[in-house]
Motif scaffolding. Sequence first.
Motif: not given
Ligand code: B4P
Length: 190
Positions: A9, A12, A14, A16, A32, A54, A58-60, A89, A93
């Motif tokens: 989610p 989560a 990803k 990092t 992405t 974004m 919402q999802l793109v 997602r 896809q």
């Molecule tokens: P991250 O590691 O940054 O989070 P993520 O899971 O990669 O993120 P996200 O879902 O937000 O992003 P995405 O760019 O894919 O960690 C979050 C935070 O937690 C950080 O501050 C980190 O330091 C902290 N953290 C990590 N591990 C930790 C731990 N163990 N303990 C404590 N803290 C911790 O998506 C962004 C948007 O792009 C989506 O909402 C959507 O609109 C669009 N999008 C992207 N891909 C798409 C797709 N395939 N289809 C449609 N839309 C898409």
Amino acid sequence: MLNVVLFGPPGAGKGTQSAFLVEAYGFIHLSTGDVFRANIKGATPLGTLAKSYMDQGQLVPDSVTIDMLAAELAKYPAAPGFIFDGFPRTGPQAEALDALLSGMNASVTAMLALEVPETELKARLLERGKTSGRPDDADPNVIQKRIDVYNADTAPVQHFYEAQGKYIGIPGVGSIEEITQRLKVALDTL
Ligand code: B4P
């Protein structure tokens, strides 16, 4: 060639964890979310379109995201392996990724899914929102929307990979180093 889908989610970990796995295994990292943010920064038409989704949590749309991913994949004809971060997602896809990789005589090796409870996700994203400048992290309502969209549209993608015997759940709470270690243990069994 290992091709790994890093799943989970919003917040989560990803993005990092991808950084550490790239360092350890030499994957090409395809996020992405990162590609969309780079387009937003560059004020491209794709960026303008992606931002409108974004910023609302919402999802793109699939057609746009799949075409973009295909273009990114085509940049690396001799890749040693990919880590897909934030893709797929949705069901369409996931099907598109199978077709694209099949065209390269490759396939998804495994989905590694970071499992993190919702309260922890919200706390992490709100914390990141204090410094990231990301509009989608700044507003608790948008964070809730992203989690709701994940539960409705993205979580079911797990079943696509379970049906292929490729799903591996990884507990995603703990220190960043501990979680990297869990991912490496799983990767080393592949
Ligand atoms: P991250 O590691 O940054 O989070 P993520 O899971 O990669 O993120 P996200 O879902 O937000 O992003 P995405 O760019 O894919 O960690 C979050 C935070 O937690 C950080 O501050 C980190 O330091 C902290 N953290 C990590 N591990 C930790 C731990 N163990 N303990 C404590 N803290 C911790 O998506 C962004 C948007 O792009 C989506 O909402 C959507 O609109 C669009 N999008 C992207 N891909 C798409 C797709 N395939 N289809 C449609 N839309 C898409």
